[in-house]
Motif scaffolding. Structure first.
Motif, short mmCIF file in Angstrom:
data_model
loop_
_atom_site.label_atom_id
_atom_site.label_comp_id
_atom_site.label_asym_id
_atom_site.label_seq_id
_atom_site.Cartn_x
_atom_site.Cartn_y
_atom_site.Cartn_z
N SER A 125 0.85 -1.19 0.00
CA SER A 125 0.00 0.00 0.00
C SER A 125 0.89 1.24 0.00
N ARG A 126 0.34 2.31 -0.54
CA ARG A 126 1.08 3.57 -0.61
C ARG A 126 0.12 4.73 -0.40
N ILE A 127 0.54 5.68 0.40
CA ILE A 127 -0.24 6.89 0.63
C ILE A 127 0.64 8.09 0.26
N ASP A 128 0.14 8.92 -0.65
CA ASP A 128 0.80 10.17 -1.00
C ASP A 128 0.00 11.33 -0.42
N MET A 129 0.62 12.14 0.42
CA MET A 129 -0.03 13.33 0.98
C MET A 129 0.69 14.56 0.43
N ASN A 130 -0.02 15.32 -0.37
CA ASN A 130 0.58 16.48 -1.03
C ASN A 130 0.02 17.75 -0.41
N PHE A 131 0.86 18.43 0.37
CA PHE A 131 0.48 19.71 0.97
C PHE A 131 1.11 20.88 0.20
N ASN A 132 1.48 20.62 -1.07
CA ASN A 132 2.09 21.62 -1.95
C ASN A 132 3.50 21.99 -1.51
N VAL A 133 3.68 22.50 -0.29
CA VAL A 133 5.01 22.88 0.17
C VAL A 133 5.75 21.70 0.80
N VAL A 134 5.02 20.79 1.39
CA VAL A 134 5.60 19.59 2.00
C VAL A 134 4.82 18.37 1.52
N ASN A 135 5.53 17.37 1.02
CA ASN A 135 4.88 16.16 0.54
C ASN A 135 5.40 14.94 1.31
N TYR A 136 4.49 14.02 1.57
CA TYR A 136 4.83 12.80 2.30
C TYR A 136 4.44 11.58 1.45
N ILE A 137 5.27 10.56 1.50
CA ILE A 137 4.96 9.28 0.86
C ILE A 137 5.17 8.18 1.89
N TYR A 138 4.16 7.31 2.04
CA TYR A 138 4.25 6.17 2.95
C TYR A 138 4.06 4.90 2.11
N ILE A 139 5.07 4.05 2.07
CA ILE A 139 4.96 2.77 1.36
C ILE A 139 5.10 1.65 2.38
N SER A 140 4.07 0.84 2.51
CA SER A 140 4.12 -0.22 3.52
C SER A 140 3.88 -1.60 2.91
N ASN A 141 4.47 -2.59 3.54
CA ASN A 141 4.36 -3.98 3.13
C ASN A 141 3.71 -4.76 4.28
N ALA A 142 2.47 -5.19 4.07
CA ALA A 142 1.72 -5.88 5.12
C ALA A 142 2.29 -7.26 5.41
N ARG A 143 2.99 -7.86 4.45
CA ARG A 143 3.55 -9.19 4.65
C ARG A 143 4.77 -9.13 5.57
N THR A 144 5.67 -8.19 5.30
CA THR A 144 6.89 -8.07 6.11
C THR A 144 6.70 -7.13 7.30
N LYS A 145 5.58 -6.39 7.29
CA LYS A 145 5.28 -5.39 8.32
C LYS A 145 6.43 -4.38 8.45
N THR A 146 6.73 -3.77 7.33
CA THR A 146 7.74 -2.71 7.27
C THR A 146 7.16 -1.53 6.51
N MET A 147 7.78 -0.36 6.69
CA MET A 147 7.29 0.85 6.03
C MET A 147 8.44 1.78 5.70
N LEU A 148 8.30 2.47 4.57
CA LEU A 148 9.20 3.55 4.20
C LEU A 148 8.42 4.85 4.28
N ILE A 149 9.02 5.86 4.90
CA ILE A 149 8.41 7.18 5.00
C ILE A 149 9.32 8.16 4.30
N MET A 150 8.79 8.87 3.31
CA MET A 150 9.58 9.84 2.57
C MET A 150 8.99 11.23 2.72
N ILE A 151 9.85 12.20 2.95
CA ILE A 151 9.43 13.58 3.17
C ILE A 151 10.18 14.48 2.19
N ASP A 152 9.43 15.29 1.46
CA ASP A 152 10.03 16.28 0.56
C ASP A 152 9.62 17.66 1.06
#
Length: 216
Positions: free
Chosen positions: A60-87
């Motif tokens: 699953s992936r969630i992109d949150m775009n606040f124009n000045v700050v953007n967040y991306i969350y990529i998670s794997n339910a099988r391995t139960k891990t997540m990447l969080i990216m901030i721009d």
């Protein structure tokens, strides 16, 4: 004979009820984010913010775009891990959440209680019910959800792991105790490219502790 017919009918009706909710493996939902009026005036740059949710199997992936700050969350339910990216204005950072951290946060989300309310409305073509989410600290938020569809991936968004359906409108906390309304405008059920879940390049990997220091 009549008794047997009644039993068969009851079983058929029960099966129809069970399968009334459509389980889907792949979907994409586009949400617009509406800021409270007072905050919209103070943070004009945040207008037209949006959120996109992607689900494909265990990913699953969630992109949150606040124009000045953007967040991306990529998670794997099988391995139960997540990447969080901030721009943040072009400064790009990535934080890895391991299984232990993922499960610890998941436990907190499992404590959220959703209490159904009588209000109903249609969102993006789906009939939705209202519920109040009550967090472990007592804070509350509203959500409207549909029971017509449900992702096979139950951890597509850990915030809603206890919800009985799929959220098409909900609130997220903002500055000064305000809340941002997140409202679905379109929902697409169908194949989502695997490349959506590739790790984006150009991000500097840092720890949670380093992120806290950057935030001051």
């Amino acid at each position: 004979m009549k008794k047997i017919t009644f039993i068969v009918c009851a079983l058929v009706c029960g099966i129809q009820f069970v399968y009334a909710q459509r389980l889907v493996s792949d979907l994409k939902i586009y949400y617009k984010m509406e800021l409270p009026a007072e905050q919209a005036q103070m943070d004009a740059m945040l207008n037209n913010s949006h959120l996109v949710q992607y689900v494909r199997g265990n990913m699953s992936r969630i992109d949150m775009n606040f124009n000045v700050v953007n967040y991306i969350y990529i998670s794997n339910a099988r391995t139960k891990t997540m990447l969080i990216m901030i721009d943040n204005h072009g400064d790009k950072y990535m934080i890895r959440t391991n299984k232990k951290e993922f499960e610890k946060e998941l436990e907190e989300y499992r404590k959220i209680q959703f209490v159904d309310q009588p209000e109903e409305k249609e969102i993006a073509g789906y009939k939705c019910r209202k519920a109040i989410g009550i967090m472990s600290d007592g804070s509350k938020f509203e959500v409207f959800y549909t029971v017509d569809i449900a992702p096979e991936n139950k951890l597509y968004n850990r915030r809603f792991v206890n919800l009985k359906g799929f959220p098409l409108e909900f609130e997220i906390p903002a500055k000064n105790n305000a809340k941002i309304k997140v409202l679905a405008t379109s929902l697409e059920i169908g194949p989502v490219p695997a490349s959506i879940f590739d790790t984006p390049s150009g991000y500097k990997e840092i720890s949670q502790e380093e992120l806290k220091k950057l935030r001051g």
